[in-house]
Design an enzyme around this catalytic site. Structure first.
Site, PDB file in Angstrom:
ATOM      1  N   HIS A  21       0.841  -1.202   0.000  1.00 17.02           N
ATOM      2  CA  HIS A  21       0.000   0.000   0.000  1.00 17.02           C
ATOM      3  C   HIS A  21       0.870   1.242   0.000  1.00 17.02           C
ATOM      4  O   HIS A  21       2.088   1.175  -0.119  1.00 17.02           O
ATOM      5  CB  HIS A  21      -1.016  -0.030   1.140  1.00 17.02           C
ATOM      6  CG  HIS A  21      -0.417  -0.003   2.511  1.00 17.02           C
ATOM      7  ND1 HIS A  21       0.333   1.045   2.967  1.00 17.02           N
ATOM      8  CD2 HIS A  21      -0.448  -0.908   3.515  1.00 17.02           C
ATOM      9  CE1 HIS A  21       0.727   0.798   4.199  1.00 17.02           C
ATOM     10  NE2 HIS A  21       0.279  -0.387   4.552  1.00 17.02           N
ATOM     11  N   HIS A  24       4.036   1.485   2.272  1.00 14.57           N
ATOM     12  CA  HIS A  24       5.151   0.681   1.754  1.00 14.57           C
ATOM     13  C   HIS A  24       5.786   1.377   0.554  1.00 14.57           C
ATOM     14  O   HIS A  24       7.011   1.407   0.416  1.00 14.57           O
ATOM     15  CB  HIS A  24       4.670  -0.684   1.265  1.00 14.57           C
ATOM     16  CG  HIS A  24       3.973  -1.520   2.295  1.00 14.57           C
ATOM     17  ND1 HIS A  24       2.744  -2.077   2.072  1.00 14.57           N
ATOM     18  CD2 HIS A  24       4.343  -1.914   3.531  1.00 14.57           C
ATOM     19  CE1 HIS A  24       2.378  -2.780   3.129  1.00 14.57           C
ATOM     20  NE2 HIS A  24       3.327  -2.685   4.041  1.00 14.57           N
ATOM     21  N   CYS A 129      -1.097  -8.449  22.847  1.00 14.38           N
ATOM     22  CA  CYS A 129      -1.926  -8.184  21.661  1.00 14.38           C
ATOM     23  C   CYS A 129      -1.588  -9.215  20.604  1.00 14.38           C
ATOM     24  O   CYS A 129      -0.426  -9.318  20.199  1.00 14.38           O
ATOM     25  CB  CYS A 129      -1.696  -6.778  21.112  1.00 14.38           C
ATOM     26  SG  CYS A 129      -2.564  -6.540  19.527  1.00 14.38           S
ATOM     27  N   CYS A 132      -0.394  -7.465  17.252  1.00 20.38           N
ATOM     28  CA  CYS A 132       0.996  -6.997  17.266  1.00 20.38           C
ATOM     29  C   CYS A 132       1.971  -8.122  17.573  1.00 20.38           C
ATOM     30  O   CYS A 132       3.170  -7.977  17.350  1.00 20.38           O
ATOM     31  CB  CYS A 132       1.201  -5.906  18.315  1.00 20.38           C
ATOM     32  SG  CYS A 132       0.243  -4.414  18.029  1.00 20.38           S
ATOM     33  N   CYS A 146      -4.842  -2.276  23.073  1.00 14.55           N
ATOM     34  CA  CYS A 146      -3.607  -2.134  22.311  1.00 14.55           C
ATOM     35  C   CYS A 146      -3.542  -0.729  21.712  1.00 14.55           C
ATOM     36  O   CYS A 146      -4.506  -0.291  21.090  1.00 14.55           O
ATOM     37  CB  CYS A 146      -3.568  -3.173  21.189  1.00 14.55           C
ATOM     38  SG  CYS A 146      -2.294  -2.816  19.970  1.00 14.55           S
ATOM     39  N   HIS A 149      -3.912  -1.194  17.796  1.00 19.90           N
ATOM     40  CA  HIS A 149      -5.135  -1.769  17.235  1.00 19.90           C
ATOM     41  C   HIS A 149      -6.413  -1.281  17.918  1.00 19.90           C
ATOM     42  O   HIS A 149      -7.494  -1.451  17.385  1.00 19.90           O
ATOM     43  CB  HIS A 149      -5.094  -3.302  17.350  1.00 19.90           C
ATOM     44  CG  HIS A 149      -4.084  -3.924  16.449  1.00 19.90           C
ATOM     45  ND1 HIS A 149      -2.776  -4.165  16.830  1.00 19.90           N
ATOM     46  CD2 HIS A 149      -4.187  -4.341  15.172  1.00 19.90           C
ATOM     47  CE1 HIS A 149      -2.136  -4.714  15.828  1.00 19.90           C
ATOM     48  NE2 HIS A 149      -2.950  -4.832  14.815  1.00 19.90           N
ATOM     49  N   LYS A 298      -4.498   7.238  10.096  1.00 21.36           N
ATOM     50  CA  LYS A 298      -3.162   6.928   9.596  1.00 21.36           C
ATOM     51  C   LYS A 298      -3.220   5.719   8.672  1.00 21.36           C
ATOM     52  O   LYS A 298      -4.088   4.876   8.775  1.00 21.36           O
ATOM     53  CB  LYS A 298      -2.199   6.683  10.753  1.00 21.36           C
ATOM     54  CG  LYS A 298      -2.238   5.262  11.320  1.00 21.36           C
ATOM     55  CD  LYS A 298      -1.185   5.095  12.386  1.00 21.36           C
ATOM     56  CE  LYS A 298      -1.351   3.787  13.144  1.00 21.36           C
ATOM     57  NZ  LYS A 298      -0.735   2.656  12.477  1.00 21.36           N
ATOM     58  N   LYS A 301      -0.647  -0.956   8.212  1.00 25.87           N
ATOM     59  CA  LYS A 301      -0.857  -2.243   7.572  1.00 25.87           C
ATOM     60  C   LYS A 301      -2.012  -2.993   8.215  1.00 25.87           C
ATOM     61  O   LYS A 301      -2.600  -3.864   7.611  1.00 25.87           O
ATOM     62  CB  LYS A 301       0.419  -3.078   7.627  1.00 25.87           C
ATOM     63  CG  LYS A 301       0.955  -3.324   9.020  1.00 25.87           C
ATOM     64  CD  LYS A 301       2.323  -3.976   8.925  1.00 25.87           C
ATOM     65  CE  LYS A 301       2.966  -4.070  10.299  1.00 25.87           C
ATOM     66  NZ  LYS A 301       4.361  -4.500  10.210  1.00 25.87           N
TER      67      LYS A 301
HETATM   68 ZN   LIG Z   1      -1.913  -4.540  18.618  1.00 23.05          ZN
END
Ligand SMILES: [Zn+2]
Length: 660
Positions: A21, A24, A129, A132, A146, A149, A298, A301
């Site tokens: 995306h 990247h 998490c 993560c 998290c 997330h 933001k 990913k």
């Molecule tokens: Zn997380």
């Protein structure tokens, strides 16, 4: 960059739980531009990118897709390689963490750390998490969620292997404090030092196979696989063959990493401690960029919100996409992405400033000098500004690139483009071309333009390589290096061909005015840009688009409507006696009888060539008498550079048809 240096630059290896995306693409394009620049400087360069393929997330995504984790990783990793090929990314290597060459090095480093007592077996409970794949401290958690997330953290307790990271806390603080630009820009250095104000925990580096099988087995306990971050960071070393390998000896002492700020902590804290423990030097620089904002959130990913970047490159071209990303983001800060602002930059910076410069310069060399740059010229006093600006820009670009400030380098290059455009306006080659006595001045001006284009092709090569190649092509030149960026390098006698449009001007989608929208996204993201005030003085779009004289003042449409333009067929044509310039035409305008008009075109058209032609006349002009002949109308013709063309129709219409 004068002395030849060695340069090793890495992007993060991208996690294969999502296709490539915008985030990247930016990291990889920025790294590519930096590596291309260092190669132009003559440095010995190694450019690494790759994919990170282990861990819970991949195992779960593969299960969901009904394929094996390896098949899943193969597919997404191929999508990354394909994307970088399409964007002309010049990486020297592409590493995958599922490759044996990587696994071997990871296991060797783990064994070495274990043997040295840097790794121990212990029990740990904490907030975890699964997205993560890491534990969070109470302090890092946001209301028990998290911070990445925003999903609930789970308390889990398990036996694992731990890396004694805590013992490196004081060393790491001292190491960073002694090196002001180790982590840059400075805000991220401060952020890392901020993390280090709290006690550093030991790092859990394993996951029990009972919970996760998709990882590199620990060499000293096959009930466990390696924690994905510990595995992934080692790619920067394993791609060189591991500690002590010839490529590692050459490049590792010069390594720089380029990352987005979301992975600052693993790179700013875990990685230096891992390197120190394994007896390897720490990186020379950690270069950290901000986020791309897309409609407020933001680009990440894991949180949806992903732009299919490559639709945009297909639509607007790779170079326009590359240019926009590097120019729009002030390195280190967040930037806003929108298609409208991309179109705005494409139209103003690329089509208008750069594209028009190349097309008008090469057109003038072709039209006024037969496409050959003359050795005998006097460029006039204004050319000194062009030469001085080139020297300044070369230094500015170099300083900017040393600081990883890509946007500043582009601002400097566009300063040069503006100066060369200004030179054209000041010396007016089209006026010099009308006066044979000023031939030397014309030749000098045309040399200045051709030489400016040669220098631009070098300056732009790292950033928009496709466009640089097109400029070299019209000059018939092979690729050149930064050392060739000295005024006077273009050989007199060089043949120059007319350049086509380098960039199309994009007409805005209905309801969107790209020039207007240009301001909006820049308010937040680029307001701190050093040249902020400069664009305010930009000439209106189109002001420099041709070599034509300055445009007449604007008129309302009803002023134009007063002019009665008609299709007229030429019935007969003959010279006006005693006149060198005038022809007397009889033209059919669909009225009872043909009209007589007198036109100053005798030096451009033999009378016989005009008979039968359908042309356009102004039918409601007050009649006038020229050399004794009454003229009842005026034909329309264009002229440039001493040449003249009568306006004709490209499809048939009857005499008398309205033209508007
Ligand atoms: Zn997380």
């Amino acid at each position: 960059m004068t002395a030849k240096a060695t340069f090793y630059l890495t992007t993060p290896i991208y996690y294969v739980n999502a296709r490539p995306h915008l985030g990247h693409a930016y990291t990889t394009i920025a790294a590519d531009a930096m590596c291309r620049y260092r190669r132009l400087a003559g440095d010995r360069v190694w450019f690494l990118t790759g994919t990170d393929e282990h861990g819970d997330n991949i195992a779960r995504a593969a299960a969901k897709a009904g394929v094996s984790p390896q098949a899943y990783a193969d597919e997404i990793s191929a999508a990354f390689r394909d994307a970088w090929r399409r964007l002309s990314i010049s990486n020297d290597d592409f590493i995958r963490t599922t490759e044996p060459r990587h696994q071997t090095v990871v296991q060797a480093i783990l064994q070495k750390l274990y043997d040295a007592g840097e790794i121990y077996f212990g029990k740990y409970g904490g907030l975890y998490c699964f997205g993560c794949e890491r534990f969070y401290t109470e302090k890092e958690a946001v209301d028990g969620n998290c911070p990445q997330h925003l999903t609930a953290l789970e308390f889990i307790e398990e036996e694992n292997y731990f890396f004694r990271m805590s013992k490196y806390q004081d060393w790491l603080i001292a190491y960073i404090e002694a090196r002001p630009d180790l982590i840059r820009p400075e805000r991220y250095r401060n952020e890392v030092l901020g993390f280090l104000r709290d006690p550093l925990q030991d790092l859990s580096i394993s996951r029990p196979k009972s919970r996760l099988e998709w990882g590199i087995p620990l060499p000293f306990d096959d009930r466990f696989v390696t924690y994905v971050w510990f595995d992934a960071l080692i790619n920067y070393v394993s791609a060189l063959g591991g500690p002590g390998a010839p490529a590692w000896e050459t490049f590792w002492p010069h390594v720089e990493h380029l990352i987005g700020k979301d992975i600052l902590k693993p790179h700013g804290i875990y990685w230096p401690c891992m390197l120190k423990a394994a007896g390897m030097p720490v990186y020379a620089h950690l270069n950290v960029h901000g986020y791309w904002n897309l409609g407020g959130g933001k680009m990440s990913k894991s949180i949806g919100n992903v732009v299919e970047a490559f639709q945009l490159t297909d639509k607007y071209g790779h170079d326009a996409f590359r240019y926009f990303l590097m120019r729009e983001m002030t390195f280190g800060l967040d930037a806003n992405f929108s298609e409208e602002s991309l179109v705005g930059r494409l139209n103003s910076d690329l089509a208008n400033d750069l594209g028009n410069l190349v097309s008008r310069a090469t057109t003038m060399i072709a039209n006024f000098a037969g496409g050959v740059v003359s050795p005998h010229g006097d460029p006039g006093p204004q050319a000194a500004v062009v030469r001085d600006t080139l020297d300044k820009v070369r230094r500015d670009v170099d300083d900017a690139m040393r600081a990883f400030a890509l946007q500043r380098a582009l601002v400097a290059i566009w300063e040069f483009i503006a100066i060369v455009n200004g030179y054209i306006d000041a010396v007016q080659p089209w006026a010099l071309a009308r006066d044979p006595a000023r031939r030397e001045r014309l030749d000098g001006a045309l040399y200045t333009l051709a030489e400016s284009l040669r220098c631009l092709a070098i300056l732009l090569d790292a950033f928009i390589p496709g466009t640089a190649a097109k400029i070299r092509e019209v000059l018939g030149l092979a690729p050149q290096a930064l050392v060739d960026l000295r005024w006077g390098g273009l050989m007199p006698g060089t043949r120059v061909s007319k350049a086509g449009a380098l960039f199309p001007r994009i007409v805005a989608p209905v309801g969107i005015h790209p020039e207007g929208a240009l301001g909006a996204p820049r308010v937040g993201s680029v307001a701190m840009d050093v040249e902020g005030g400069k664009d305010a003085g930009r000439e209106p779009a189109g002001a420099r688009r041709t070599s034509a004289p300055a445009a007449a003042p604007r008129i309302p449409i009803d002023a134009f409507a007063k002019i009665d333009l008609r299709v007229a067929q030429v019935v007969s044509a003959e010279p006006v006696p005693k006149s060198r310039k005038l022809l007397k035409l009889r033209v059919d305008v669909g009225e009872v009888a043909p009209r007589t008009i007198v036109a100053g075109i005798a030096e451009h058209y033999p009378p016989a060539d005009l008979v039968g032609k359908k042309i356009v006349i102004v039918a409601n002009l007050e009649s006038t008498t020229l050399m004794g002949v009454e003229s009842d109308g005026m034909l329309i013709a264009g002229s440039a550079d001493g040449r003249l063309a009568v306006l004709a129709l490209d499809r048939d219409l009857p005499p008398g048809a309205r033209v508007r």
